[in-house]
Design an enzyme around this catalytic site. Structure first.
Site, PDB file in Angstrom:
ATOM      1  N   TYR A 167       0.848  -1.201   0.000  1.00 53.65           N
ATOM      2  CA  TYR A 167       0.000   0.000   0.000  1.00 53.65           C
ATOM      3  C   TYR A 167       0.876   1.240   0.000  1.00 53.65           C
ATOM      4  CZ  TYR A 167       0.875  -0.066   5.075  1.00 53.65           C
ATOM      5  OH  TYR A 167       1.460  -0.102   6.316  1.00 53.65           O
ATOM      6  N   PRO A 168       0.413   2.278  -0.691  1.00 55.22           N
ATOM      7  CA  PRO A 168       1.125   3.553  -0.661  1.00 55.22           C
ATOM      8  C   PRO A 168       0.528   4.437   0.434  1.00 55.22           C
ATOM      9  CG  PRO A 168      -0.516   3.622  -2.373  1.00 55.22           C
ATOM     10  CD  PRO A 168      -0.671   2.288  -1.673  1.00 55.22           C
ATOM     11  N   MET A 169       1.266   5.412   0.907  1.00 54.12           N
ATOM     12  CA  MET A 169       0.745   6.307   1.938  1.00 54.12           C
ATOM     13  C   MET A 169       1.365   7.699   1.809  1.00 54.12           C
ATOM     14  SD  MET A 169       2.630   5.175   5.430  1.00 54.12           S
ATOM     15  CE  MET A 169       2.167   6.783   6.070  1.00 54.12           C
ATOM     16  N   ALA A 170       0.776   8.646   2.505  1.00 54.30           N
ATOM     17  CA  ALA A 170       1.296  10.002   2.524  1.00 54.30           C
ATOM     18  C   ALA A 170       1.106  10.560   3.923  1.00 54.30           C
ATOM     19  CB  ALA A 170       0.561  10.869   1.501  1.00 54.30           C
ATOM     20  N   ARG A 171       1.810  11.647   4.187  1.00 60.44           N
ATOM     21  CA  ARG A 171       1.656  12.345   5.462  1.00 60.44           C
ATOM     22  C   ARG A 171       0.804  13.580   5.233  1.00 60.44           C
ATOM     23  NH1 ARG A 171       2.482   8.773   9.054  1.00 60.44           N
ATOM     24  NH2 ARG A 171       4.492   7.724   8.968  1.00 60.44           N
TER      25      ARG A 171
ATOM     26  N   HIS B 243       6.398   4.518  16.682  1.00 65.43           N
ATOM     27  CA  HIS B 243       5.823   3.700  15.612  1.00 65.43           C
ATOM     28  C   HIS B 243       6.691   2.451  15.384  1.00 65.43           C
ATOM     29  CE1 HIS B 243       3.102   3.238  12.280  1.00 65.43           C
ATOM     30  NE2 HIS B 243       3.990   3.449  11.335  1.00 65.43           N
TER      31      HIS B 243
END
Lengths: 249, 249, 249, 249, 249
Positions: free
Chosen positions: D145-149, D172
């Site tokens: 999965y891709p993610m962003a802040r 984390h």
């Protein structure tokens, strides 16, 4: 509850974009291609006759980029005619290659926001006629985009006072005026008809003017605070006399 | 926690849009086309018989623009019948050319928000019957759009008091009343059934009325503050007697 | 940092929707169609045998509207079996006409939020077994939708105290209880597996109950404040004995 | 203005998903199918040789659900090699049936956030080498999965102090450590390369661990407040020796 | 109302991405393939001649991942030429296999924000000429992404003072300067032309530099607070001499 706007409404409009199926077109015989083009040019003539009688208007654009290959803009007195024209295109031979893409349905709209126009019996004015039933200028370029007004808690267009809306639109109109002679604009309303609230169709001799006017308007308070924009599409005018060359292989 | 609304629920509804595959239709022989149309007209007759017995209702619209070519609206007592009708269309010869597109599933809904109706034994009223099991008016134009109510922190429809919801909807209803005779409306609920919360189907003799009513309602407090809208689709009524002409090449 | 939830996890699940290619199906010979249906019914028997041995469960639904024609729900001990079943369908003759559409991958989930269950050794309870490894009820209708919890600044589900989450879900459970006997529900978790955080699968004898329960729950504080919903899909149960009729031309 | 992060960067990566065209595959002769599989297995051998020489790595997964049928993960020293591999697959016979779907382009990334690593000459460490140029574990399941802040006003990852970012990521990391031996993770950066900011690739022997770790991490302050997630895709490892069985009809 | 920006505008630009239909390409005879490649290389020569005369520029990239196979970038004095080039590609034999995908329309733009340039008669400067009518560097990699500036209540780019915008962009430019010799950048404006407000095209010898510069810039105040990004696409330069090898089977 804010006072609702009063509009004057003119012709029904469809912006109809199409992608051309070049690969299938090339597989067709020259004879079929010639017949298809001939039939399409007859359709165009029929539409032009409608325009000459001021019973509608239309223009055809060659779209820049891959969003589509064509953008038709049709204006007619009724939604029935707009659907019939679509079907006529689809039934035509060329229609087999004109794959339907994005479209937008709206109605030409004038509002009473401009205080300079108040107090006049606008229905009778030829200027108003010309704006509600406009013959599209055959300028070199067209740009279309739909837009909406924000209904955010801190910026709710439909909840602010009419006077404030008038002030903001007047200021916005002043920016537009600087482009007189360079950009023509047709505003169409699509609330209750299509996904955004208004359609904006711009015409220019130089496509750079689209960038200049929309950029400058982005600093207008009304845009800064209340505007949301849909997709932009830009096309180059295709006159009937260039149709043969367009499709020639 | 706000008090939940009580609804009365009627027929199940599907708005079923289709794109017509004209290119393949033209490749078919005239004989096959005639058979396909004949079979489709028999299907329509069967549906009309259901409507005459008040066991359901339906209408067929020619869509304006490229979102689709057709919009069927079917109302039936059960979801089973709605799925069977879809399958019947797909199994028919014409179904090969009616490419399925966007659809919407909902159930006719009345709420108790209107204070003028309170205290009546509504179940027995023929007016209520007519609203829960409506025969669609065969007016010239239809408009469909789904909508939802906001659940924002500062504007949460499902968290405000029932009295406030009633007040807001009453005011909204007053705007609607101005359009009596010009616009008919069917509200269907889709929470738990489809992606938005309600479907709104409007009927008019003049498509401009869709723009006028939805525009004016946009200034109602309930819309301004709580409404989110899905895609709008507008169509022109296609009576059985025009089916041949529609498909004729 | 809020205390993370502890879950008990059961079978892996896939909701697999398919659009049926009726146009190609009609072009096939009756012999091929019969062979395809026979093979598919054998697949169904094989799956039923798995269910009888309580090594998994499944149901097949006829979808209402154009989102799809079929929704398969498969529950199995491993993700491997779910992928193998997909491949088995795709390799089968009928698979050529069952065009893959939207799907959803998740795992049956129970959480410790319900205070009435605390302190019990749940692993051994047959009730817990039945919930983690559920045999799908063969009720007339199913509804599926995915959902997530908001992580907004002012409403962040994953940042509030465990006690508050428990209180909100308990209240939510009380709404659900009113529908005992009318609606069955399976909650599956999809964090780390698919795009939303949970899947909700509802079963009912009357599809109106989907609307009633989801509508009433929308007024629960937990939904009002923290819930986001994905697309809803509703289907009618297709028992093995109706398979022939479904595909008959 | 917050201090920018310093990264160490390793191999270029593409996650390449494909849908298999089973209907066309079945129409092909057994001979052609055998040739296609043989050629594909030779490609795999060639890739394995690259991995043995530690000049890259790759794995192939059978995707669960309908998002795709395959997910290839390729790691190579340059973007050129990634594009050449794509083209090699597309030019191969099997490539005709491996319809390209969603993909993701990124580069293996390590950051200096972990205070336990500070002060070391990391460039020379074999541990760092192993993390920047990782040989993919051939575990049973993979999840991508891709993610962003977030860059929200009240929660802007790129505007907070470096110390705060380090603290949040350390916490984390502590959650991640609980899954040692159960879940392996490769973080790849995609700012300037693809639509999100990072890609997360997880490996596990039991797919349930994907749900457990991502669920638990959702309660970490950094996720709760700053994370946005793209689509999740889960696959089961396909070793070379199972390729024949996979494609067998 | 903030003061609008003044721009200098150069060539019109289209980023045109294409997916190559390898399966159909393989079905074509070697003779047809050779003819198609020969014709395409002649097109490329024609374009190169335009570049040599400084009447435009272009480059062709092999896209990494499945977003597309090719990205053409064309710069020309008018939108007419951009549409003609698209049509010329589509009419060519190779065009049958170059399926149109995502595109982006814009115009090369310079703004007066940089205080170091103020007070100069920029129109006459050869540096300005070179920036408004740039010959694309034939570096190994290109990256394209569109972007917009936020119009949020608390962060509204178009509502802040011109001095503040200048300050923020100056700081941003300082970050860019660190990459001199490693990354070249062309900024194009698309307000009024396409869906975002600007296009950013980067060139590098090492694709890692795209990640480094965009990552570092994400910490710039102007990005942190005001930037929204569209999709990123990365490609490897395809020189004319590699065209044969690219298409060889």
């Amino acid at each position: 509850m804010a006072e609702a706007v009063v509009t004057m409404d003119g012709w029904s409009v469809v912006h109809d974009t199409r992608t051309f199926d070049w690969a299938s077109w090339k597989l067709t015989s020259e004879e079929v291609r010639n017949t298809a083009i001939k039939e399409f040019k007859e359709l165009m003539k029929k539409w032009e006759a409608v325009e000459e009688e001021k019973l509608g208007s239309q223009s055809l654009y060659k779209v820049v980029g891959n969003k589509a290959d064509f953008m038709f803009i049709f204006l007619r007195p009724t939604m029935d005619e707009l659907e019939e024209i679509k079907r006529e295109i689809n039934k035509s031979k060329l229609g087999d290659y004109l794959i339907p893409d994005y479209s937008y349905v709206s109605i030409v709209e004038m509002t009473m926001h401009n205080p300079m126009n108040e107090g006049k019996d606008r229905k009778l004015s030829p200027q108003v006629e010309a704006r509600l039933y406009p013959i599209l200028p055959k300028w070199e370029h067209a740009c279309f985009y739909p837009m909406a007004r924000r209904r955010w808690e801190e910026a709710n267009w439909f909840a602010i006072e009419k006077e404030e809306r008038t002030r903001l639109l007047y200021e916005h109109g002043m920016t537009g005026r600087k482009y007189a002679g360079k950009v023509k604009e047709i505003i169409t309303g699509s609330i209750g008809l299509d996904n955004w609230e208004w359609g904006v169709t711009l015409f220019a001799h130089d496509a750079l003017e689209f960038k200049k006017i929309v950029y400058e308007m982005r600093f207008d308070e009304v845009t800064t605070k209340y505007a949301e924009f849909g997709d932009f599409i830009v096309g180059n005018y295709l006159p009937a006399e260039d149709v043969d060359a367009y499709f020639a292989l």
